[in-house]
Each structure stands twice: as structure tokens, then as C-alpha cells.
Design an enzyme around this catalytic site. Structure first.
Site, short mmCIF file in Angstrom:
data_model
loop_
_atom_site.label_atom_id
_atom_site.label_comp_id
_atom_site.label_asym_id
_atom_site.label_seq_id
_atom_site.Cartn_x
_atom_site.Cartn_y
_atom_site.Cartn_z
N ASP A 27 -8.03 -40.58 37.21
CA ASP A 27 -7.73 -41.95 37.14
C ASP A 27 -8.88 -42.49 37.82
O ASP A 27 -9.51 -42.20 38.56
CB ASP A 27 -6.41 -42.42 37.27
CG ASP A 27 -6.25 -43.88 37.07
OD1 ASP A 27 -6.78 -44.37 36.36
OD2 ASP A 27 -5.69 -44.53 38.14
N THR A 42 -9.84 -44.01 32.18
CA THR A 42 -9.53 -44.96 32.79
C THR A 42 -9.21 -46.18 31.48
O THR A 42 -9.50 -46.12 30.31
CB THR A 42 -10.93 -45.61 33.52
OG1 THR A 42 -10.52 -46.82 33.84
CG2 THR A 42 -12.00 -45.59 32.59
N ARG A 55 -10.89 -47.51 28.13
CA ARG A 55 -9.85 -48.05 27.16
C ARG A 55 -8.61 -47.27 26.85
O ARG A 55 -8.13 -47.31 25.77
CB ARG A 55 -10.25 -48.89 26.02
CG ARG A 55 -11.27 -50.00 26.28
CD ARG A 55 -10.69 -51.26 27.18
NE ARG A 55 -11.33 -52.35 27.45
CZ ARG A 55 -11.26 -53.48 28.19
NH1 ARG A 55 -10.23 -53.31 28.50
NH2 ARG A 55 -12.31 -54.31 28.04
N LYS A 57 -3.91 -40.54 27.72
CA LYS A 57 -4.29 -39.53 28.95
C LYS A 57 -3.69 -38.24 28.81
O LYS A 57 -4.27 -37.33 29.17
CB LYS A 57 -4.04 -40.32 30.09
CG LYS A 57 -5.07 -41.40 30.47
CD LYS A 57 -4.36 -42.11 31.66
CE LYS A 57 -5.27 -43.34 32.07
NZ LYS A 57 -5.05 -43.84 33.49
N ASP A 82 -2.62 -42.49 40.73
CA ASP A 82 -2.03 -42.97 41.50
C ASP A 82 -0.92 -44.07 41.19
O ASP A 82 -0.21 -44.58 42.00
CB ASP A 82 -2.79 -44.01 42.74
CG ASP A 82 -3.35 -45.12 42.02
OD1 ASP A 82 -3.66 -46.13 42.35
OD2 ASP A 82 -3.55 -45.07 40.96
#
Length: 1339
Positions: A402, A877, A980, A986, A1006
């Protein structure tokens, strides 16, 4: 049980036990409530596995799920069969009993710890309402039931999931801290169910007779669906904001009362308590395959022995040494097969599984206690949550990361903004941030635990001040205007996402000047159009109210501040300007030298007078009260226009009050001035659920739009030129990952119109605002888009702010459908999502913000080292493409020589064509036009292509038809950046790469949006950062900073893999080597299953005598030092290629074991050939030689030899000899029918014994030593080269490391083939506005 009807379904609750739960107050309908309670879980929790009676059978049942235990238990039972037994039956079951007993003791100890923890929790006390005694009584948590009324005080832990019915706060608000549940320390606001009696007064249980119907227990912490039905059949929707969760702590609220809806194991906390994570490592999977090979080898050896025994028996003609039993030779061979299974059973390493668990515990201990991985700022080290995949850290090939909070600080700093199409660079703010970065950050908040009521009621004292009345809350004074910027930056503000960095906002002079026209509309040098001023005011109002920030002070509880405010009927900004000029209301200063109250000091002084403000939408026309410019005497001005029901009226107690109040206010002003210095450090504290919310609220505060307080019904905001205003808060539409925005519905404080303020991702808000019709709005959108692109190039995190004005009829129509969605139980989330999207249309763009999120320290060095180690780093991200490219540049993921391959497509067909086009481009510029399948792994890792793909294109690429093309393209790239991307995408990317490429993957994040990705990867790592602990709780390992990943993977990962791989091979080696000694003997005893050693030594040889040294070897061995592994990341590739444990390595080890067993058996055989020694005497030098060979073999394989290793090796040898000597002089009938008495003492008293042992040991180990020397001298591995380098003196070591890196870099450059005509578009963008930003300024 009395049926409870369900109006929605036309049936009874009994008809739908799987969908709904009914909760009835036990103090009103006692009998019916008792019947319902029988079907619900009690609040007593039990996390133990066993009871006193179930421990033995249940533990045995669990252990017998292991194949090895079943195997050895079967052999133990088989040895009790007389026709196939090999030695004494009692001895054969010793190993399995020993191993299972050790495991059982470990399980019992762990279960005892859980039992003590359960007792401690169940015996906690809380106040429960008793229907007979008519008051609250103390009861333990275990006695609480569904339907009970529970009263809690400040800082008490919630015993069960409860619906909030009453709060001592007048606004019906309660705050809880969920740190015990999800690790988040920022406070969550909960509110009492709507339409319940007035809060703040005493709650009467008998007056509550409503029925609650909600969903059945589940583990979703953020969802609660249900409704409360009042006696009049009026339903009120229940949400997660009405639910107090078990294990959370009540904060800053004097008293709360709730009714229990879920208890015990049905609470959400217990539903999420899944215990430690279990994954099977890659090495473990390989181990299971080799165990099967060992089983096959055992069966082959037994089959050979059985055939040999049959042939041998057929060749005998009435032997005098055998008792005739008329058993056919084929049946005898069958018996021999099972006898040999028993004799050769130790070929399967029974102690290996237990040894692996012990070694992994030792490895975890050293990882968690590595001082280099300890973060003193957060007082945390590495957390190893998965206990069985430490070795996987040494084989990672793909890393998915991330961005925000993982690579960056996730401490958002307001940098600049654009409003109404005008960009405000905030140059002084940029300089201030740079100064702050040079001077460092503040300390870390710490919390403690306090216990009361004889240590039974658990309290947490992170916030211990809970005043009886919220009216006594003091707000804080702002910093003096004369303070320097550095002093302001140094002031510490505690709270989630509210440190000094977020508070350090220096206003832009141009924007501040425009906003100050609200304070002095006749300013001679400033003339602005009303539309622009309206946009600016709405922009900062949106920043102040469109959030879920909780307002408090550093020393006071979080209560909503109710302020005395001026009532006004203004319809437009022009009216406001004229009225402010006419009435000469107190204004904010245009110069820092003016001695005027700031919003905070004004709040403090007015609030100290004890005057409250409230919102009254239906009041009649009243007269606004103002204060004359030269006097404290209130003057009343007639209203020109009477207020209507749709116009907000802000009332102040004592409006147009008497002179006594004014005089008292004057006295209070003089008194308060003496306390200014004392209150200067007592600043407003904002606790937000996300760091960007805190940054935006602080930015609004810097411009005078200060958020002063919040309640479920209103927001208190200080507005320039008008002072504190109570803004009615009608609805909050929270942020959703699908919508990528949040909205609030309020009544405008000046116009009374229903307003929708929305903030969110720039691409989403721009789409919502595309319906703008007027030219001004279109021009604002065009300019704002250019500014957004500029912000993204600078690496700023961008958010757009928009508004919408609702007509009353439009709002009522929407409200009707929204209330239906709120009271629904089934499909509530979908209905609420549709309702929000229906409202958030045709928005008017106000502006956008650029927020700085700086890189964490040492991120570029860490990523560079990981890439040198052969790990492909992907960044996934949710930010826009330009921002992602900027972060890639800043963290050295993207080099200046790299070629960017971008994929931004709007359709599946376009995506397919684009992927094919990029593949052709790569083939054209790679050597000979090779495809990804023909490229070597080194070529792929050194390629100069980096792919950037957006979320929409990624959605197409993840479809089955395009997966292969997408993977082939990414294999040719050194790195991939997905912009995006959603949380689901992910996890889909990680699964695709893991399953299709068959590689080891690691995911690190996180936040809660990274949980699915972390759980999907082979190794998941959570960062305990600013977004709570959801990622940590779902991870296998947890670290506090990204930089610690470097040593965790490159050092500890490498060590854990090499140690465990070599230990497993060593276990296979020593077992096969010793078992073959028994097998060779069968050729000389007619394959009868006899042995040349006593059964005690046979059983204990691998179980005790040679099992301890490998454990230390698996925990402490270091092939290369940590410094060398960090200096030479290339060494990590040996783990990626599994060089320590390949199939070829396994079979070579087996061959070596066979050779050593041949030498160990036949040298003593030929040495004692023709002598008259007995069978056990013949076995004595064989056992002694085998012990020395096995122990010295480990010395050869060890890279680290310390006094501890030497001591354990010596201990093992002494243990064996002491045992056999004691056994020889004391045991006469221990090994029936043979007699081992005196044999060992006799053999060891003769010189040939020692000569045979020495010769056998040398000849057995000599080939391994020679091959190792030759191989390491002619074609050594990189690890061997590194071992030679680290033995050099410091100066030569440094030069050798430098030469190593230069040679590898030259080799990589020679493999690249980037033509000169290819444009390089990966350069770091230059930042020309105001100041030059450092490369570490990213989003």
C-alpha cells in the site's frame, strides 16, 4: 415461548430464527424475556479447549489428526502382535508416548493460561438493574443476560454488546475507545436511539417498554441493523452508532445505560476472536512431500527384506537352528515385512515435527527481541502473529505494498488549496513545514490502566476527568498572534491524527484577505465579487463540518460545546456584510497586532458565563440582540423580515437580556483576561478517524472557521465576522469505499437553506459536478482540474469539495426514502448507498485541497535493497496516477532511466488492444524480440520497464480473458503501479500473481482497506500506523515502520529459511543413515528382522542422543552475518531459488546417508571378521561410529561454531556413552532374550574399538569434506563468496563489497537494451511554486 409477531413478514419470530433476534426488557415482560433468554448465549465466555474430563480424550483426538502420530501409534500396536514383533512391545511405544506427552503438557499449559484469563474477565463487576429490588446491583459479567439493563460509568469497560438508551450528556452522546477491539485509540462517538426521553436527566427503567428486533450475531464490527418498536408501533432504525461493543471503554461520559442485545460468545468481539493464524509454509509443503518419499523408501526396504527372507527360507533344508512351525515361506515373508516396518520405523523422523515447532519458537523469540527492529517512539517491536511461516520470509519473490501510511507517514499536512478556480500556494506554510521537519516531532501519548472496586471493575485511565455536568467544560484559548511560527509548530496536541504537524497551518495572505472581507466589508483595498466570497465561505464551512471529528480539550472530556450566539435572519452574504457593518459585531483582526479575542478565547469566555445556545427551527419572529461598539449594553434591532419555519433561528439564553448580565459579563471578561496565559496551552483537541480529516479541520481553523463542538443534531462553528454559530446537522452520509466520498446535510447558518456539503476523491467529485450549467461553474471546474494535475505532479494528496442547495420539497422527498432505508434490516447497506448516490448529484464545485504526506524514513533505501534482492515491488494505491508516479520517483521505485508503460482504458476491448500494444513494444526493444516466457528471471528483474495501470483498466485486466496477457506483460516489467485500485482489486491482484505464477508473495499495509490483500498473500505484514490496528490484527507479522521490512526479510527471513531447511535435511540424513545400518545387517541374518544393538539404544538414538544439537543449529546458525546480508542484498536470491532445500539436495543427502551407512557398517564388519564377538558386541563400535559421524557431520554443515554448539555436541556424546555404560553394568534382563550385561565395558576397554571408530568416522566424512572444498574453490555460491569477504579486515571488506556491487551493476547494465529513441518519462517533476519541495514530499 410466547410468539413475537413480525409485522414485516406476517409471521412470528419463531418462523425466522435465522434472520432476526428479538430483545425484550427483562424488567417489563419478565416471563417472556426469560423464555427468549434461554435461546440466547450467556455472557460467560470460555476460550479454553478442554475441561477436566475432556482433556485426555480431546487432546488425544487432536494429536491423532497428525499423520506421524497415527503412524507411530500403529507401529507401537503392531509390535504387540507376537508373530511380527521385533523387540519388547513396551519399548516400542516409548517414543510416541514421549512425544505426545510433551505436546499434551504444552497444550495443557496454554489452556490453563486461557482459563485464568477467562476467570479474570468473567469475574469483572458491572451495575445491572434488578427488577425485584428496583435499583442497580453489582453483578459479575458472567451473570449478565440478553435483555438486562446495564449502567456504566466513565472509563469502565463494556461487558456485552448493548444498545445505548441513555447518556448523562444532554445531547445523548457517548464516546467509546475501541483499542481493546481493533487497536484504534481515537474515540468513536455513539448516540442514544432517537425518540427516547430527554437525556441528561434520570433514566426510569419502568418507563421503557420498547421491543428491539435486530440481525443475528455476526462478526462485522462496523454494521448493526435493526429497529426499535415503541408501544405505539412506531419504529426507529438502529445503527452501529447506537451499539456499544463489548471490550470497548466508555470515555468522557459520566454515565451511560444500555440494554444487552448480544452476550458472551455472540458479541462481535468474541465473533472476531479467531485465535492465532495458521498457514502452511512452502518449506512445510516440501517437507510433506519428502516424508512421503521416506515412506516409499521404507516400504521398498521392507519389501526387499521380505523377499530376501522368503528366498532365504526356501534355500534352507531342515536347519537345526530353527523350530519347525510349518509356516509357508510366503506367509513368513509377509510377517517379515511387518517386522521390518517396526525395526526401520525411525526412518520416518518422529521428532522432526516437534523439533520444527521448537525451532520456530526460538526464531520468533530472536526476531521479536531484535533491537534494530524496535521503535522507541511507539515502544513497539516486531509482532509475530503467525508462528509457523517464519521461513517464508526468506523466499519472497513479489511484494505488494500500500502507499498511504505504509510508504508514507499518513500524517497529513495541509499544503495548499484552490477555491473558486483560484490557486493559493501558501508559500509561508510551505516554509513552516520545512522548518518543522528540520526540528523533529513531539512525544508519544501513553496510556495506563487503573482498577477499582477491589480490582474487580476494570478502568482505563487514558482520560480520567469526567465532570458531572457538560456545562462546566472549558474550551481552549488559541495561540497568541504574536507567537512565532516555530513556537506554534512546537506546541503539542494529543489525540488521534492531531499532532503538532497537523496544527501547523499558516494562512495564505491573499485568501485570508478575501475571507477577512466578512469581518470588514468596507476594506478600502479589497473588492471581490459576492460569488467568489460565497464559494470561499462555503469551502471552509465544508471543511469544518463535513467530517466526524470529535472536539475536546487536552484536560476536559469530550462534550459538545453549546455557545451563546447571535440570532440572525440573513438571506445572503450581502445582507450579512451590511448587517455586520451596521451592528459593528466583534470581528477577527486583520492584523496580528490587534488585541482581539480569537474564536477559542471567545468560546472560553462566553462559555464560562454559563450561557447555552440551541437551535429552534420553528420559533416565531424575534429580535436579534447585538452589542454596541462602545458599550457592553445589549441593543435590540427590529427584524425586517419575520423568520419562517425553514429559516434557522439561533437563540441565546437572555437574548436582549438585562443590564445585570452585561455588567456580569464585563466582570467575567476582566477575570478571564488574567487566565489567558494559563489557558494558552489548553488548545482545542481534534480526534479524527482519518488524518486528512484532522488536517482539513485544522486548515479551516487557521482561517477562522473553527470547529468548536459537535452533537448528533448540531455542529458549533466559529465563522469570521459572525462568531460562534450553531449549524443544524440533519444527516451524515459517511465515507464509503464504493462512493469514495462523504457528505453532510445541514441548514446553512445564514440562508436557512438545506445544504449538502461533499468531499471526496477528485475524479468522483468532478463527475458529480459535470452537470454545471452556468459559465462561472464551468470555468471553476476547468481551472480546478489544472490545479489538481499540478498538485498530483507535486505528489500532494488531493480532495475536492462541493456543495448542493436543496429545495424543501426535494429534501422531504429524499428524506422519506432515506428513513425507509435506515429502518430496513435486510439490504440496508445497499439501500443507504442508493440513497446517498441519489442525493449527491448535480454538485457545485467549491475547490480542492492539496495535502502533504511525507515518506517514512529510509523508504527509498529499503525499496532499493529489496529490488536488489530480486523482489518485485508492486504499489497498489487508491490515489490518482500522477500522485502514484511521484511516490514511485521519491522512493526510487521508478528510476530516471526507466520507461513508463501506461494503461488507461475505458473498455475491455481497448484494454486488450493496449496490453497487446505494450507487449509488442517490449518485444521490439528487448534482446532479439524475446517474450516474457523466454526472458530469464534476472532479465525480468533488471528490465527498464515500469507499468502504471489505473483501477478501471485493472478491472478489465483481471477478467479471465485478459489475465494471461496482463501477467505476461507484468513479468517483463521491473515493477507495477496500480492506481485508483479498490480493496477488492488489491486482493485479486495478489491472488492472480500468487496462483498463476506460482511465486511467494508478501503484502504489506496499514489500514482496513488492506486487510483482504494481507490475508490473500503468502505472508501478510501489517503496519501499526495511523489507521488503527485492523491490518495488524489480520497480519502474520506486524512492524511499526516500512524500513524494518529490510532487515526482517533480508536478514531474519534468510536466516530462518536456511536454518530450517538445513535442519530438516539433517534430520532426514541422520535417520536414514542410522536405519540403513539395521538394513545392511539383514543381509547377514537371513532378513529375519534381528538387530545388532539393544532395543533401548535403537529407540533412543535418534530420539534423545542426536536430537538436541539440531535444535540449537536451527535457532542460532548464521551462514552470513547480518551486516553482510544488508550490504549485499543479492544474497537473498539463494532463498528465492530454494538453494538450501531443492529436490536434488534432498536426494544427494540421501545418497550421502547411504554411503556413510555402508562405511559405518562394513568397516567394523571387516575389522571383526573371523573373531568370536557376539552380535551386541559387533553393534557396539557401529553405534559409536554412527554417533561420531552424525555429530561431526553437523559440525561440517554448521557455519557458526560457538562454545554453546561445542558444549551441546560434547553433551550428546557424553550422554550416549554414560547411558550405554550404565546400561551395560546394571541391566541383565532389560533386553530379553539377549543379555547386554558387560558388553559395552568390555568393548571400550580394547584398543581396536577406538581405532575402528576413528577410521570409520574419517572415511565416512572424507568425501563430503573433499567435495565441499572442491566445489567452494571452483564454482562457489554467492553465500560462500560472502563468507570469505566478511572474514577480511574492515578496509578490505568495504572495498570488496563495493567491487561486488559494481560488478553486479555492470552485469545488469549489460543486459539492458533501451534504445536512445525511447523517450524517458519518469523524471522527477520540478516544483517551481514558492519553494522547492524535497523528493520525500509524496502523497
Amino acid at each position: 415461548m410466547t410468539p413475537v409477531s413480525d409485522p414485516d413478514q406476517g409471521g412470528t419470530f419463531k418462523d425466522q430464527p435465522k434472520k432476526r433476534r428479538v430483545v425484550i426488557p427483562c424488567w417489563t415482560e419478565y416471563e417472556e424475556a426469560m423464555e427468549l433468554q434461554k435461546s440466547y448465549s450467556k455472557n460467560k465466555v470460555r476460550t479454553t479447549k478442554y475441561t477436566f474430563l475432556s482433556f485426555i480424550p480431546k487432546n488425544l483426538f487432536e494429536q491423532l489428526h497428525r499423520f506421524a502420530n497415527v503412524y507411530f501409534l500403529f507401529l507401537g500396536a503392531l509390535n504387540f502382535v507376537p508373530v511380527v514383533n521385533a523387540f519388547q512391545p513396551e519399548i516400542s511405544i516409548i517414543p510416541i508416548i514421549l512425544v505426545m506427552c510433551v505436546t499434551a503438557v504444552k497444550d495443557l499449559w496454554e489452556d490453563h493460561r486461557r482459563r485464568r484469563s477467562d476467570q479474570k474477565v468473567n469475574n469483572r463487576l458491572c451495575d445491572v438493574y434488578d427488577r425485584k429490588q428496583k435499583h442497580y446491583v453489582e453483578r459479575s459479567w458472567a451473570e449478565v443476560c440478553v435483555g438486562d439493563l446495564v449502567r456504566l460509568c466513565c472509563n469502565e469497560i463494556i461487558p456485552a454488546d448493548m444498545v445505548l438508551l441513555h447518556s448523562s450528556d444532554p445531547n445523548g452522546v457517548c464516546h467509546i475507545e475501541t483499542a481493546n477491539l481493533d487497536g484504534e485509540t481515537n474515540l468513536k462517538q455513539r448516540q442514544v436511539v432517537r425518540d427516547l426521553p430527554q437525556q441528561g436527566s434520570e433514566f426510569i427503567p419502568e418507563s421503557f417498554s420498547s421491543r428491539i428486533e435486530c440481525e443475528n450475531p455476526n462478526n462485522d464490527l462496523r454494521r448493526f441493523r435493526g429497529f426499535m418498536e415503541h408501544p405505539g408501533k412506531i419504529r426507529v432504525g438502529l445503527h452501529s452508532e447506537n451499539l456499544l461493543l463489548r471490550s470497548c471503554t466508555v470515555r468522557n461520559t459520566e454515565t451511560v445505560i444500555g440494554i444487552v442485545v448480544y452476550a458472551g460468545h455472540e458479541t462481535k468481539a468474541m465473533q472476531n476472536n479467531s485465535g492465532p493464524r495458521y498457514k502452511r509454509s512452502k518449506l512445510e509443503r516440501r517437507l510433506n512431500v519428502d516424508v512421503l518419499w521416506s515412506v516409499a523408501l521404507l516400504l521398498l526396504m521392507c519389501f526387499v527384506a521380505a523377499v530376501g527372507n522368503g528366498l532365504w527360507l526356501n534355500g534352507l533344508k531342515d536347519p537345526i537352528f530353527m523350530i519347525p512351525d510349518n509356516t509357508p515361506s510366503a506367509l513368513a515373508a509377509f510377517y517379515t515385512f511387518w517386522t521390518m516396518i517396526i525395526v526401520l520405523q525411525v526412518l520416518i523422523p518422529i521428532s522432526l515435527y516437534v523439533s520444527i515447532e521448537i525451532v520456530k519458537l526460538g526464531q520468533i523469540y530472536f526476531i521479536q527481541n531484535d533491537i534494530d527492529l524496535y521503535n522507541p517512539r511507539f515502544d513497539t517491536g516486531v509482532q509475530c502473529r503467525a508462528l509457523n511461516i517464519t521461513e517464508d520470509l526468506g523466499q519472497i519473490q513479489y511484494l505488494f505494498s500500500d502507499k498511504t501510511g505504509t510508504l508514507t507517514e499518513n500524517r497529513m499536512l495541509f499544503r495548499r488549496c484552490t477555491v473558486a478556480g483560484t490557486e493559493y500556494p501558501h508559500c509561508e506554510n510551505a516554509i513552516s513545514l520545512e522548518q518543522f521537519e528540520e526540528q523533529g516531532c513531539g512525544d508519544v501519548d501513553r496510556s495506563h490502566t487503573l482498577r477499582s472496586r477491589s480490582s474487580k471493575k476494570s478502568l482505563s485511565c487514558k482520560s480520567l476527568s469526567c465532570n458531572q455536568s457538560s456545562v462546566s467544560l472549558k474550551t481552549l484559548t488559541a495561540e497568541s498572534d504574536t507567537d512565532s511560527v516555530v513556537d506554534t509548530l512546537r506546541r503539542r496536541t494529543l489525540g488521534a491524527f492531531s499532532g503538532t504537524m497537523e496544527c501547523a497551518v499558516v494562512p495564505d495572505p491573499q485568501l485570508k484577505g478575501k475571507l477577512d472581507t466578512l469581518c470588514s466589508p468596507m476594506h478600502p483595498s479589497v473588492h471581490h465579487e459576492a460569488a467568489e466570497i460565497s464559494h470561499i465561505l462555503d469551502f471552509f464551512l465544508a471543511l469544518a463540518v463535513c467530517n466526524t471529528v470529535v472536539v475536546s480539550s487536552a484536560t476536559q472530556p469530550r462534550h459538545v460545546v453549546q455557545m451563546p450566539v447571535v440570532r440572525t435572519h440573513l438571506r445572503s452574504l450581502e445582507d450579512m456584510k451590511l448587517l455586520l457593518q451596521k451592528l459593528s459585531l466583534p470581528r477577527f483582526p486583520n492584523s496580528p497586532n490587534q488585541n482581539t479575542d480569537s474564536p477559542s478565547s471567545l468560546t472560553k469566555k462566553l462559555f464560562t458565563r454559563g450561557r447555552s445556545a440551541m437551535y429552534s427551527p420553528n420559533s416565531t419572529s424575534q429580535t436579534p440582540c447585538t452589542t454596541g461598539p462602545l458599550s457592553n449594553t445589549p441593543t435590540c434591532t427590529p427584524s425586517d423580515t419575520p423568520s419562517t419555519a425553514s429559516t434557522p433561528v439561533l437563540l441565546r439564553s437572555g437574548a436582549c437580556g438585562d443590564m445585570k448580565d452585561a455588567e456580569q459579563a464585563k466582570v467575567n471578561d476582566e477575570t478571564d483576561s488574567d487566565d489567558d496565559d494559563e489557558g494558552e496551552e489548553d488548545d482545542l483537541l481534534y480526534e479524527a478517524e482519518s488524518p486528512d480529516e484532522a488536517a482539513l479541520v485544522q486548515a479551516a481553523k487557521a482561517y477562522g472557521c473553527t470547529l468548536l463542538g459537535r452533537s448528533p443534531e448540531q455542529v458549533l462553528v466559529a465563522v469570521p465576522g459572525a462568531g460562534p454559530l450553531s449549524i443544524p446537522l440533519l444527516h451524515v452520509l459517511p465515507f464509503h469505499s464504493a462512493r469514495k466520498r462523504m457528505s453532510v446535510v445541514v441548514r446553512h447558518p445564514f440562508t436557512g437553506n438545506v445544504m449538502v456539503y461533499t468531499k471526496g476523491a477528485d475524479n468522483v467529485i468532478m463527475e458529480m459536478a459535470e452537470g454545471a450549467k452556468d459559465g462561472f461553474s464551468r470555468e471553476v471546474m476547468e481551472r480546478t482540474q489544472r490545479h489538481l494535475d499540478q498538485y498530483a505532479r507535486e505528489g500532494l494528496r488531493t480532495l475536492c469539495v462541493a456543495k448542493k442547495v436543496l429545495e424543501e420539497q426535494e429534501y422531504k422527498a429524499w428524506l422519506k426514502r432515506h428513513e425507509y432505508a435506515e429502518t430496513s434490516i435486510e439490504n440496508r447497506e445497499e439501500l443507504l448507498l442508493e440513497s446517498a448516490e441519489r442525493l449527491e448529484t448535480n454538485l457545485t464545485l467549491l475547490g480542492a485541497t492539496g495535502i502533504v504526506d511525507r515518506l517514512q524514513e529510509e523508504v527509498p533505501e529499503t525499496i532499493e535493497a529489496l529490488q536488489e534482492a530480486g523482489i518485485k515491488v508492486w504499489v497498489l494505491t487508491g490515489d490518482k496516477q500522477e500522485t502514484a508516479i511521484n511516490i514511485a520517483n521519491a522512493c526510487k521505485l521508478l528510476r530516471p532511466t526507466d520507461q513508463l508503460l501506461t494503461a488507461n482504458c475505458d473498455s475491455k476491448e481497448a484494454c486488450k488492444a493496449r496490453l497487446y500494444e505494450l507487449q509488442c513494444e517490449i518485444k521490439h526493444f528487448t534482446k532479439g524480440g524475446t517474450s516474457s516466457h523466454d526472458m530469464s528471471e534476472d532479465d525480468r528483474s533488471t528490465s527498464d520497464f515500469v507499468m502504471v495501470i489505473d483501477g478501471r483498466t485493472l478491472e478489465f485486466a483481471l477478467q479471465n480473458e485478459l489475465q494471461e496477457a496482463f501477467l505476461e506483460l507484468t513479468c517483463c516489467c521491473r515493477s507495477v503501479i496500480c492506481c485508483r485500485s479498490t480493496p477488492l482489486q488489491k486482493s485479486q491482484v495478489v491472488r492472480l500473481v500468487r496462483d498463476q505464477l506460482k511465486v511467494m508473495t508478501l503484502a504489506i499495509g496499514d489500514g482496513a482497506n488492506d486487510v483482504s490483500m494481507i490475508q490473500m498473500a503468502d505472508v501478510g505484514i501489517g503496519i501499526s500506523g495511523q489507521e488503527g490496528m485492523q491490518a495488524v490484527m489480520s497480519s502474520d507479522f506486524a512492524i511499526s515502520r516500512f524500513k524494518y521490512l529490510r532487515k526482517l526479510i533480508l536478514v531474519h527471513g534468510h536466516w530462518c529459511y536456511s536454518r530450517l531447511a538445513n535442519m530438516i535435511l539433517y534430520f532426514f540424513y541422520k535417520n536414514v543413515m542410522y536405519v540403513n545400518l539395521l538394513f545392511w545387517y539383514q543381509f547377514f541374518c537371513g532378513f529375519s528382522g534381528s538387530t545388532m544393538t539393544n532395543s533401548w539404544v535403537l529407540i533412543f538414538f535418534n530420539l534423545l542422543f542426536t536430537s538436541v544439537p539440531p535444535l540449537v543449529y536451527g535457532v542460532l546458525d548464521k551462514d552470513v552475518s547480518a551486516e553482510t546480508l544488508l550490504d549485499l542484498p543479492d544474497l537473498y536470491k539463494s532463498g528465492q531459488k530454494s538453494q538450501a532445500y531443492l529436490p536434488s539436495t534432498f536426494w544427494l543427502t540421501m545418497l550421502d546417508a547411504f554411503y556413510q551407512s555402508l562405511v559405518c557398517f562394513f568397516i567394523p564388519y571387516f575389522a571383526y571378521a573371523g573373531s568370536d564377538i557376539g552380535v551386541l558386541s559387533f553393534g557396539s563400535p557401529i553405534n559409536g561410529s554412527a554417533l561420531l559421524i552424525i555429530l561431526l557431520h553437523q559440525v561440517i554443515e554448521s557455519r557458526t561454531l560457538t562454545w554453546l554448539h561445542g558444549a551441546l555436541l560434547l553433551f550428546s556424546a557424553l550422554f550416549y556413552y554414560v547411558f550405554v555404560l550404565v546400561f551395560s553394568v546394571t541391566c541383565v534382563t532389560c533386553n530379553s532374550p539377549t543379555n547386554p550385561f558387560g558388553i559395552e565395558t568390555k568393548m571400550m576397554s580394547e584398543a581396536p574399538y577406538y581405532f575402528v571408530c576413528a577410521l570409520t568416522t574419517v572415511l565416512a566424512l572424507l568425501p563430503r569434506i573433499l567435495l565441499r572444498v572442491i566445489f567452494n574453490s571452483t564454482c562457489p555460491y554467492d553465500l560462500v563468496k560472502a563468507q570469505k569477504i566478511e572474514r577480511l579486515p574492515p578496509m578490505e571488506y568495504c572495498s570488496s563489497v563495493k567491487q561486488w556491487k559494481e560488478s553486479r551493476a555492470a552485469g545488469k547494465r549489460s543486459t539492458r537494451n533501451i534504445p536512445v529513441n525511447l523517450s524517458v518519462n519518469a523524471e522527477v517533476p520540478s516544483l517551481t511554486d514558492c519553494i522547492t519541495e524535497e523528493g520525500a514530499v509524496v502523497s
